[in-house]
Design a protein around this motif. Structure first.
Motif, PDB file in Angstrom:
ATOM      1  N   MET A   1     -12.568 -52.270 -12.037  1.00  0.00           N
ATOM      2  CA  MET A   1     -13.385 -52.841 -13.075  1.00  0.00           C
ATOM      3  C   MET A   1     -13.758 -54.272 -12.740  1.00  0.00           C
ATOM      4  N   ARG A   2     -12.810 -55.020 -12.156  1.00  0.00           N
ATOM      5  CA  ARG A   2     -13.074 -56.412 -11.839  1.00  0.00           C
ATOM      6  C   ARG A   2     -14.274 -56.537 -10.899  1.00  0.00           C
ATOM      7  N   THR A   3     -14.351 -55.668  -9.880  1.00  0.00           N
ATOM      8  CA  THR A   3     -15.462 -55.759  -8.946  1.00  0.00           C
ATOM      9  C   THR A   3     -16.762 -55.351  -9.613  1.00  0.00           C
ATOM     10  N   GLN A   4     -16.712 -54.376 -10.530  1.00  0.00           N
ATOM     11  CA  GLN A   4     -17.926 -53.986 -11.237  1.00  0.00           C
ATOM     12  C   GLN A   4     -18.444 -55.138 -12.073  1.00  0.00           C
ATOM     13  N   THR A   5     -17.552 -55.831 -12.755  1.00  0.00           N
ATOM     14  CA  THR A   5     -17.951 -56.970 -13.577  1.00  0.00           C
ATOM     15  C   THR A   5     -18.516 -58.070 -12.704  1.00  0.00           C
ATOM     16  N   SER A   6     -17.837 -58.363 -11.579  1.00  0.00           N
ATOM     17  CA  SER A   6     -18.299 -59.450 -10.726  1.00  0.00           C
ATOM     18  C   SER A   6     -19.628 -59.104 -10.057  1.00  0.00           C
ATOM     19  N   GLN A   7     -19.933 -57.826  -9.903  1.00  0.00           N
ATOM     20  CA  GLN A   7     -21.224 -57.434  -9.344  1.00  0.00           C
ATOM     21  C   GLN A   7     -22.291 -57.357 -10.425  1.00  0.00           C
ATOM     22  N   PHE A   8     -21.900 -56.974 -11.637  1.00  0.00           N
ATOM     23  CA  PHE A   8     -22.847 -56.795 -12.718  1.00  0.00           C
ATOM     24  C   PHE A   8     -23.430 -58.128 -13.186  1.00  0.00           C
ATOM     25  N   ILE A   9     -22.598 -59.129 -13.379  1.00  0.00           N
ATOM     26  CA  ILE A   9     -23.051 -60.408 -13.921  1.00  0.00           C
ATOM     27  C   ILE A   9     -24.056 -61.084 -12.981  1.00  0.00           C
ATOM     28  N   LEU A  77      -1.526 -62.689 -17.538  1.00  0.00           N
ATOM     29  CA  LEU A  77      -2.333 -61.715 -16.797  1.00  0.00           C
ATOM     30  C   LEU A  77      -2.861 -60.634 -17.734  1.00  0.00           C
ATOM     31  N   SER A  78      -2.011 -60.159 -18.602  1.00  0.00           N
ATOM     32  CA  SER A  78      -2.439 -59.143 -19.560  1.00  0.00           C
ATOM     33  C   SER A  78      -3.589 -59.671 -20.420  1.00  0.00           C
ATOM     34  N   ASP A  79      -3.447 -60.889 -20.880  1.00  0.00           N
ATOM     35  CA  ASP A  79      -4.466 -61.491 -21.737  1.00  0.00           C
ATOM     36  C   ASP A  79      -5.783 -61.688 -20.989  1.00  0.00           C
ATOM     37  N   GLU A  80      -5.715 -62.238 -19.782  1.00  0.00           N
ATOM     38  CA  GLU A  80      -6.924 -62.489 -18.986  1.00  0.00           C
ATOM     39  C   GLU A  80      -7.626 -61.178 -18.604  1.00  0.00           C
ATOM     40  N   ILE A  81      -6.844 -60.199 -18.186  1.00  0.00           N
ATOM     41  CA  ILE A  81      -7.413 -58.917 -17.766  1.00  0.00           C
ATOM     42  C   ILE A  81      -8.011 -58.185 -18.963  1.00  0.00           C
ATOM     43  N   PRO A  87      -8.754 -52.793 -20.371  1.00  0.00           N
ATOM     44  CA  PRO A  87      -7.565 -52.631 -21.206  1.00  0.00           C
ATOM     45  C   PRO A  87      -6.457 -51.798 -20.573  1.00  0.00           C
ATOM     46  N   LYS A  88      -6.794 -50.851 -19.722  1.00  0.00           N
ATOM     47  CA  LYS A  88      -5.745 -50.030 -19.100  1.00  0.00           C
ATOM     48  C   LYS A  88      -4.866 -50.874 -18.181  1.00  0.00           C
ATOM     49  N   GLU A  89      -5.478 -51.736 -17.387  1.00  0.00           N
ATOM     50  CA  GLU A  89      -4.682 -52.615 -16.525  1.00  0.00           C
ATOM     51  C   GLU A  89      -3.938 -53.650 -17.372  1.00  0.00           C
ATOM     52  N   LEU A  91      -2.772 -53.171 -20.276  1.00  0.00           N
ATOM     53  CA  LEU A  91      -1.630 -52.451 -20.847  1.00  0.00           C
ATOM     54  C   LEU A  91      -0.463 -52.387 -19.856  1.00  0.00           C
ATOM     55  N   GLU A  92      -0.782 -52.205 -18.588  1.00  0.00           N
ATOM     56  CA  GLU A  92       0.260 -52.177 -17.556  1.00  0.00           C
ATOM     57  C   GLU A  92       0.992 -53.515 -17.479  1.00  0.00           C
ATOM     58  N   TRP A  93       0.232 -54.622 -17.520  1.00  0.00           N
ATOM     59  CA  TRP A  93       0.850 -55.946 -17.451  1.00  0.00           C
ATOM     60  C   TRP A  93       1.641 -56.249 -18.727  1.00  0.00           C
ATOM     61  N   THR A  94       1.150 -55.789 -19.859  1.00  0.00           N
ATOM     62  CA  THR A  94       1.887 -55.982 -21.108  1.00  0.00           C
ATOM     63  C   THR A  94       3.202 -55.220 -21.050  1.00  0.00           C
ATOM     64  N   GLN A  95       3.167 -54.018 -20.500  1.00  0.00           N
ATOM     65  CA  GLN A  95       4.394 -53.223 -20.377  1.00  0.00           C
ATOM     66  C   GLN A  95       5.390 -53.916 -19.447  1.00  0.00           C
ATOM     67  N   LYS A  96       4.904 -54.478 -18.341  1.00  0.00           N
ATOM     68  CA  LYS A  96       5.796 -55.217 -17.433  1.00  0.00           C
ATOM     69  C   LYS A  96       6.431 -56.401 -18.161  1.00  0.00           C
ATOM     70  N   CYS A  97       5.627 -57.084 -18.955  1.00  0.00           N
ATOM     71  CA  CYS A  97       6.121 -58.216 -19.729  1.00  0.00           C
ATOM     72  C   CYS A  97       7.191 -57.755 -20.716  1.00  0.00           C
TER      73      CYS A  97
END
Length: 140
Positions: A1-9, A77-81, A87-89, A91-97
């Motif tokens: 998703m990050r690459t899609q966003t960075s390419q889309f903008i 990281l969870s907040d920034e992502i 949201p799926k990624e 959620l992973e960082w929130t779970q790690k936290c």
């Protein structure tokens, strides 16, 4: 998703500039096109800033840091992502936290973690879970 966003903008910004140049009429701009361009420019730099923060935080995780600092980085990281629209990624960082907070018994962050779980589940349109997590936060 990050690459899609960075390419889309940037592509959106290029398209906006192309249309803006077409609409130039004797060095006059309509207020709408000027405001639209400024808005897109601000959005682009906002997304770029979040992507930069994410990379810095990930790099910090490779260092030898205390668990309490690692925990705060997981949360950030969870907040920034989540802000970036993944949201799926998030959620992973929130779970790690959450897992690390439980492991080291760091209760000070649990209210934030439960709220973050709730916010991420809202982004995933899982409203029953979101309500559940927000209620858990209220009980702390």
């Amino acid at each position: 998703m990050r690459t899609q966003t960075s390419q889309f903008i940037p592509s959106l910004l290029r398209e906006c500039l192309r249309n803006w140049n077409k609409n130039l009429d004797h060095n006059t701009l309509s207020k709408k096109s000027y405001i639209g361009f400024i808005f897109l420019l601000c959005c682009f730099f906002g997304f770029a800033q979040h992507a930069e923060n994410i990379e810095k935080l990930r790099k910090k995780l490779t260092e030898n840091i205390p668990d309490s600092t690692r925990l705060k980085i997981f949360y950030k990281l969870s907040d920034e992502i989540s802000y970036q629209g993944n949201p799926k990624e998030a959620l992973e960082w929130t779970q790690k936290c959450f897992d690390l907070a439980q492991k080291i018994n760091y209760q000070k962050i649990m209210w934030d973690v439960y709220n973050q779980f709730g916010n991420v589940h809202i982004s995933l349109s899982d409203y029953p879970k979101a309500i559940d997590y927000h209620q858990k936060a209220l009980k702390i």
